[in-house]
Write a protein that holds these residues in place. Structure first.
Motif, PDB file in Angstrom:
ATOM      1  N   VAL A   1       0.655  -1.285  -0.044  1.00 44.03           N
ATOM      2  CA  VAL A   1       0.006   0.109   0.039  1.00 44.03           C
ATOM      3  C   VAL A   1       0.871   1.236   0.055  1.00 44.03           C
ATOM      4  O   VAL A   1       0.516   2.359   0.122  1.00 44.03           O
ATOM      5  N   GLY A   2       2.078   1.210   0.232  1.00 41.30           N
ATOM      6  CA  GLY A   2       3.120   2.278   0.068  1.00 41.30           C
ATOM      7  C   GLY A   2       3.580   3.094   1.431  1.00 41.30           C
ATOM      8  O   GLY A   2       4.502   3.805   1.358  1.00 41.30           O
ATOM      9  N   VAL A   3       3.059   2.429   2.442  1.00 36.98           N
ATOM     10  CA  VAL A   3       3.515   2.962   3.759  1.00 36.98           C
ATOM     11  C   VAL A   3       4.891   2.836   3.832  1.00 36.98           C
ATOM     12  O   VAL A   3       5.731   3.724   4.287  1.00 36.98           O
ATOM     13  N   ILE A   4       5.536   1.480   3.258  1.00 37.04           N
ATOM     14  CA  ILE A   4       6.839   1.548   3.310  1.00 37.04           C
ATOM     15  C   ILE A   4       7.350   1.526   1.591  1.00 37.04           C
ATOM     16  O   ILE A   4       6.907   0.662   0.961  1.00 37.04           O
ATOM     17  N   SER A   5       8.234   2.456   1.355  1.00 38.21           N
ATOM     18  CA  SER A   5       8.218   2.992  -0.161  1.00 38.21           C
ATOM     19  C   SER A   5       9.843   2.937  -0.363  1.00 38.21           C
ATOM     20  O   SER A   5      10.580   3.047   0.418  1.00 38.21           O
ATOM     21  N   GLU A   6      10.121   3.156  -1.611  1.00 37.92           N
ATOM     22  CA  GLU A   6      11.439   3.353  -2.160  1.00 37.92           C
ATOM     23  C   GLU A   6      11.969   4.628  -1.638  1.00 37.92           C
ATOM     24  O   GLU A   6      13.403   4.566  -1.524  1.00 37.92           O
ATOM     25  N   GLU A   7      11.064   5.673  -1.206  1.00 39.92           N
ATOM     26  CA  GLU A   7      11.824   7.047  -0.843  1.00 39.92           C
ATOM     27  C   GLU A   7      12.405   6.761   0.460  1.00 39.92           C
ATOM     28  O   GLU A   7      13.189   7.594   0.946  1.00 39.92           O
ATOM     29  N   HIS A   8      12.184   5.757   1.437  1.00 42.21           N
ATOM     30  CA  HIS A   8      12.596   5.712   2.736  1.00 42.21           C
ATOM     31  C   HIS A   8      12.928   4.048   2.816  1.00 42.21           C
ATOM     32  O   HIS A   8      12.388   3.581   3.638  1.00 42.21           O
ATOM     33  N   THR A   9      14.213   4.004   2.367  1.00 38.34           N
ATOM     34  CA  THR A   9      14.852   2.379   2.511  1.00 38.34           C
ATOM     35  C   THR A   9      15.908   2.564   3.812  1.00 38.34           C
ATOM     36  O   THR A   9      16.565   1.496   3.977  1.00 38.34           O
ATOM     37  N   TRP A  10      16.356   4.190   3.831  1.00 39.61           N
ATOM     38  CA  TRP A  10      17.640   4.040   4.915  1.00 39.61           C
ATOM     39  C   TRP A  10      18.697   3.411   4.437  1.00 39.61           C
ATOM     40  O   TRP A  10      19.170   3.543   3.201  1.00 39.61           O
ATOM     41  N   GLU A  11      19.250   2.599   5.274  1.00 33.38           N
ATOM     42  CA  GLU A  11      20.682   1.923   4.737  1.00 33.38           C
ATOM     43  C   GLU A  11      20.463   0.698   3.872  1.00 33.38           C
ATOM     44  O   GLU A  11      21.485   0.252   3.378  1.00 33.38           O
TER      45      GLU A  11
END
Length: 435
Positions: free
Chosen positions: A269-279
């Protein structure tokens, strides 16, 4: 001749505590050094925090395992308990390693997933071994009880006949998961090498989606068989308090599985997305890392629950025998599992081929599924182990200061002892008349 190591029960526990303290003194500086030499990002901080929980989890679990080995008086019950207690250290260490090295997470998680099925199987064996010791005529007892109906959502299906058919099908229902889970794990490894696995990403093009469905169906059916088994034998299993033990096993297996599905849903659903992958390099790696971190925290709570649910105290006896070597080696012995699986495979094969099989009572019966629940090989393995590690009197569970009367000395549930006495008197009277 096995080494008895003198009064090993007195010095083994302080020795283990000392070794663990030395281990912490070595591992903790290495973890701090690892943080110092690299940038302290979110992944490294999560790994360090998870490591603290792992260091608190392992001694709790190992202490329970050690206490069972020290008081190894009922091998047929304590061997499956020790195997179940190993689940928490394996889960926590596996997740901690996978959190640090995401690239090998799929390979490390293979051990965890296979051991998950092994734990469910051993819990079923624990219940069957207890019932086999306490109620030698368990099948006869079940056959005269009220018919057990299926539970939702299978309540519309025909009920399984009470007696050996019910016991055998419940056991096979649990055993199928110990086969399905390793097979799907091997398929997952192959798909990962082929680049079509994509763990944590729901898609019709990914193998992970289909394997999750297969594992979920197999796992739910195994748990359903355990619940049906408990409902049919609730009173007989009462002395060992199986509800707490069942919840410990069920929650660890179910929670770890469903939270992985929930995290995958968050990715979808996009809550975890490519914009916030950290390390982490990919979204799938973020989902896997989050799952591993949560498991490390949860295993600390699971270790505490296992410590009280699978306690060693019911197995303490005043005069205990056996050597430390025998107790330690018994923990790794899987001859009973090998014999049991071989027997069940033969039983299924004979059923498919329509060949007659040996009956449980040694009498002719119409139902083709009536065969021994425990193979002769597994029984021999338990008997051999009991020689070097003598069980409690009559092999009975000594929990809470209670020693139950063997079922061979009492009437089955639902039948009064008067019925058995009257039948015996009538038979004696007939023999006297014939004479």
């Amino acid at each position: 001749m096995p080494c008895s190591c003198g009064n090993w029960r007195r010095w083994i526990r302080p020795l283990v505590v000392l070794l663990y303290i030395l281990l912490i003194l070595v591992v903790l500086p290495l973890c701090i050094w690892e943080l110092q030499k690299s940038e302290v990002g979110i992944q490294n901080r999560a790994w360090f925090i998870a490591g603290i929980f792992v260091l608190m989890t392992i001694p709790i679990s190992l202490w329970g395992i050690l206490q069972h080995l020290v008081h190894y008086t009922q091998p047929e019950l304590q061997k499956p308990i020790i195997r179940i207690l190993w689940m928490v250290p394996i889960y926590s260490l596996d997740s901690w390693i996978a959190l640090k090295y995401p690239n090998i997470a799929i390979y490390v998680d293979t051990c965890r997933e296979c051991y998950e099925a092994y734990v469910i199987y051993n819990f079923m064996i624990f219940l069957l071994n207890y019932l086999g010791n306490q109620y030698p005529s368990l099948v006869l007892m079940l056959e005269v009880q009220e018919q057990q109906k299926h539970l939702p959502p299978l309540c519309c299906c025909p009920p399984w006949p009470m007696g050996e058919v019910l016991l055998l099908r419940c056991k096979l229902g649990v055993l199928q998961y110990t086969v399905v889970r390793p097979v799907t794990t091997v398929i997952a490894l192959i798909c990962q090498l082929c680049g079509v696995y994509h763990e944590g990403n729901f898609s019709s093009k990914n193998a992970w989606t289909y394997l999750v469905i297969v594992n979920n169906m197999s796992q739910l059916f195994a748990m359903y068989c355990l619940v049906l088994f408990y409902k049919a034998l609730r009173d007989e299993l009462g002395p060992i308090k199986p509800v707490g033990k069942f919840l410990c096993v069920k929650l660890v297996v179910f929670v770890s599985f469903w939270q992985a599905v929930f995290i995958a849903f968050l990715v979808k659903v996009g809550v975890i997305s490519e914009e916030h992958t950290w390390e982490w390099k990919t979204v799938e790696a973020v989902a896997t890392g989050l799952q591993d971190f949560i498991i490390c925290v949860e295993m600390f709570l699971a270790a505490i629950a296992h410590h009280y649910s699978f306690t060693y105290k019911p197995y303490i006896q005043e005069a205990e025998e056996g050597s430390c070597f025998d107790s330690f080696m018994a923990m790794w012995d899987i001859s009973d599992v090998r014999a049991d699986i071989s027997e069940q495979v033969r039983n299924v094969g004979r059923t498919v081929l329509g060949r007659p099989r040996k009956n449980y009572f040694g009498e002719a019966q119409d139902d083709s599924e009536r065969s021994g629940l425990l193979s002769a090989g597994s029984q021999d393995a338990v008997a051999t182990e009991t020689v070097s590690n003598p069980a409690s009197p009559k092999g009975h569970y000594q929990g809470l200061g209670k020693t139950l009367t063997s079922h061979s000395q009492s009437a089955p549930a639902g039948l009064s002892s008067a019925v058995w006495d009257e039948e015996g008197c009538e038979a004696s009277h007939e023999e006297t008349q014939d004479a």
